[in-house]
Design an enzyme around this catalytic site. Structure first.
Site, PDB file in Angstrom:
ATOM      1  N   SER A 243      39.261  58.791  39.264  1.00 27.41           N
ATOM      2  CA  SER A 243      37.798  58.726  39.231  1.00 27.41           C
ATOM      3  C   SER A 243      37.263  57.461  39.887  1.00 27.41           C
ATOM      4  O   SER A 243      37.693  56.356  39.564  1.00 27.41           O
ATOM      5  CB  SER A 243      37.287  58.726  37.788  1.00 27.41           C
TER       6      SER A 243
ATOM      7  N   HIS B 104      35.050  62.859  41.453  1.00 28.16           N
ATOM      8  CA  HIS B 104      36.201  63.336  42.220  1.00 28.16           C
ATOM      9  C   HIS B 104      35.690  64.117  43.427  1.00 28.16           C
ATOM     10  O   HIS B 104      35.055  65.156  43.283  1.00 28.16           O
ATOM     11  CB  HIS B 104      37.094  64.238  41.369  1.00 28.16           C
TER      12      HIS B 104
ATOM     13  N   HIS C   7      42.787  68.588  36.673  1.00 28.56           N
ATOM     14  CA  HIS C   7      43.191  68.227  35.311  1.00 28.56           C
ATOM     15  C   HIS C   7      43.412  69.485  34.468  1.00 28.56           C
ATOM     16  O   HIS C   7      42.731  70.489  34.663  1.00 28.56           O
ATOM     17  CB  HIS C   7      42.090  67.402  34.635  1.00 28.56           C
TER      18      HIS C   7
ATOM     19  N   TYR D 122      42.484  69.777  31.458  1.00 28.09           N
ATOM     20  CA  TYR D 122      41.286  70.035  30.638  1.00 28.09           C
ATOM     21  C   TYR D 122      40.226  70.840  31.377  1.00 28.09           C
ATOM     22  O   TYR D 122      39.311  71.372  30.774  1.00 28.09           O
ATOM     23  CB  TYR D 122      40.690  68.732  30.080  1.00 28.09           C
ATOM     24  N   GLU D 123      40.350  70.914  32.701  1.00 25.18           N
ATOM     25  CA  GLU D 123      39.423  71.748  33.467  1.00 25.18           C
ATOM     26  C   GLU D 123      39.796  73.226  33.358  1.00 25.18           C
ATOM     27  O   GLU D 123      39.069  74.087  33.852  1.00 25.18           O
ATOM     28  CB  GLU D 123      39.441  71.336  34.949  1.00 25.18           C
TER      29      GLU D 123
ATOM     30  N   ALA E   4      42.343  56.503  35.135  1.00 22.67           N
ATOM     31  CA  ALA E   4      41.603  55.780  34.108  1.00 22.67           C
ATOM     32  C   ALA E   4      42.281  56.074  32.772  1.00 22.67           C
ATOM     33  O   ALA E   4      42.729  57.200  32.552  1.00 22.67           O
ATOM     34  CB  ALA E   4      40.157  56.265  34.077  1.00 22.67           C
TER      35      ALA E   4
ATOM     36  N   MET F  70      44.431  61.659  30.251  1.00 16.55           N
ATOM     37  CA  MET F  70      44.453  63.129  30.328  1.00 16.55           C
ATOM     38  C   MET F  70      44.959  63.643  31.672  1.00 16.55           C
ATOM     39  O   MET F  70      44.711  64.798  32.019  1.00 16.55           O
ATOM     40  CB  MET F  70      43.037  63.676  30.099  1.00 16.55           C
ATOM     41  N   SER F  71      45.674  62.793  32.416  1.00 12.64           N
ATOM     42  CA  SER F  71      46.117  63.239  33.752  1.00 12.64           C
ATOM     43  C   SER F  71      47.525  62.744  34.016  1.00 12.64           C
ATOM     44  O   SER F  71      48.271  62.422  33.097  1.00 12.64           O
ATOM     45  CB  SER F  71      45.150  62.702  34.816  1.00 12.64           C
TER      46      SER F  71
ATOM     47  N   ASN G  68      38.373  51.555  28.972  1.00  8.83           N
ATOM     48  CA  ASN G  68      37.793  51.370  27.634  1.00  8.83           C
ATOM     49  C   ASN G  68      38.938  51.139  26.663  1.00  8.83           C
ATOM     50  O   ASN G  68      40.053  51.596  26.912  1.00  8.83           O
ATOM     51  CB  ASN G  68      37.022  52.635  27.222  1.00  8.83           C
TER      52      ASN G  68
ATOM     53  N   HIS H  38      31.773  58.645  28.821  1.00 11.01           N
ATOM     54  CA  HIS H  38      32.245  58.848  30.194  1.00 11.01           C
ATOM     55  C   HIS H  38      31.564  57.854  31.130  1.00 11.01           C
ATOM     56  O   HIS H  38      32.175  57.384  32.094  1.00 11.01           O
ATOM     57  CB  HIS H  38      31.975  60.296  30.621  1.00 11.01           C
TER      58      HIS H  38
HETATM   59  N1  HPA Z   1      41.251  58.524  26.258  1.00 10.66           N
HETATM   60  C1  HPA Z   1      41.738  59.455  27.102  1.00 10.66           C
HETATM   61  N2  HPA Z   1      41.543  59.423  28.405  1.00 10.66           N
HETATM   62  C2  HPA Z   1      40.817  58.404  28.902  1.00 10.66           C
HETATM   63  C3  HPA Z   1      40.281  57.414  28.086  1.00 10.66           C
HETATM   64  C4  HPA Z   1      40.513  57.471  26.690  1.00 10.66           C
HETATM   65  O1  HPA Z   1      40.068  56.629  25.894  1.00 10.66           O
HETATM   66  N3  HPA Z   1      39.594  56.550  28.890  1.00 10.66           N
HETATM   67  C5  HPA Z   1      39.745  57.022  30.160  1.00 10.66           C
HETATM   68  N4  HPA Z   1      40.480  58.147  30.173  1.00 10.66           N
END
Ligand code: HPA
Length: 271
Positions: free
Chosen positions: A27, A58, A80, A82-83, A110, A208-209, A232, A244
């Protein structure tokens, strides 16, 4: 021909050269590709069977270009789980890269920081992973042209590449820790209890990737370097919610440092 082979055959007709190194930009990192010389882009929509990326930030294109002496393929945008993509779709791009002759893969993502030694904006080399996505691109009939049925994963994040990366980071005075990445399906951020659980089982980062791509790359014998940006701190660590927007903002803040690091490390990765 398999779908992977069809996509590779199409790209062979379109690309001016076939680099040995590919990079997946997470991202907000699409700008990295803007710095490539003599760049040529192919939108994902034009490549047969290629999964289109839907996530914000993206772009969805493959860029081939030169970074100084080095020829490079950049994938701006990834698929991903999750998509709703299958693990095979999430790994599709990497498999096509392998069929094109790519031997080294650099992944960026990320991630949430679980290790309390990390701060927001930290860059962390991934040293290993824990796959909690409940899925695996290697499941199903094995394509022996890609790799073995039961591939080894004891050096999934190439130690030689991590050594080179630490050296480069030190030279550039960029602090860079190492950590274990836990991959979850998403798309929700984790609960505080899930983060305590992940810390207890040895995870330093959560995201998540990346893991489907790493599994597919190692299956094909492609060496991997992966870097997380801690956008984060993970859920429950700070007295604030995760958004996000925050993830994207931190990505942008750290982007220049990460680009500086990548430009320096890429020429040092030997196949
Ligand atoms: N959790 C999962 N995926 C992420 C996070 C998170 O805190 N931050 C960025 N991608």
């Amino acid at each position: 021909m398999t779908q992977v082979e069809e996509a590779a055959a199409f790209l062979k007709t379109r690309l001016p050269l076939l680099p040995k190194i590919a990079m997946v930009l997470g991202s907000g990192l699409g700008v990295f590709a803007d710095a490539l010389e003599e760049a040529m882009a192919v939108p994902y929509a034009e490549i047969p069977h290629w999964p289109q990326s839907t996530a914000v930030g993206h772009a969805g294109k493959l860029i081939v270009g030169r970074l100084g002496e080095l020829n490079l393929i950049c994938l701006s945008g990834r698929a991903h789980l999750y998509e709703g993509y299958s693990p095979q779709q999430a790994a599709f791009a990497v498999r096509v890269m392998g069929k094109l002759g790519v031997r080294s893969l650099v992944l960026t993502n990320a991630a949430g920081g679980i290790n309390l030694a990390y701060g927001q904006g930290a860059l962390v080399l991934i040293s290993d992973h824990i796959n909690l996505q409940g899925m695996n691109p290697l499941a199903g009939p094995n394509d022996d042209s890609l790799g073995p049925r039961f591939p080894d994963m004891s050096d999934a994040y190439c130690e030689q590449y991590r050594r080179a990366a630490k050296q480069v980071a030190a030279e550039l005075h960029i602090p860079m820790a190492e950590g274990v990445y836990a991959a979850l399906l998403g798309p929700n951020y984790e609960t505080p209890a899930e983060i305590r659980y992940l810390r207890a089982i040895g995870a330093d980062l959560v995201g998540m990737s990346t893991v489907p791509e790493v599994l597919a790359a190692n299956h094909m014998g492609i060496k991997v370097l992966a870097v997380s940006c801690v956008t984060n701190m993970a859920a429950g660590i700070l007295a604030q919610k995760i958004s996000h927007e925050e993830v994207l903002e931190t990505g942008v803040r750290v982007r220049d440092t990460l680009v500086r690091f990548l430009r320096a490390v890429l020429p040092r990765l030997e196949a």
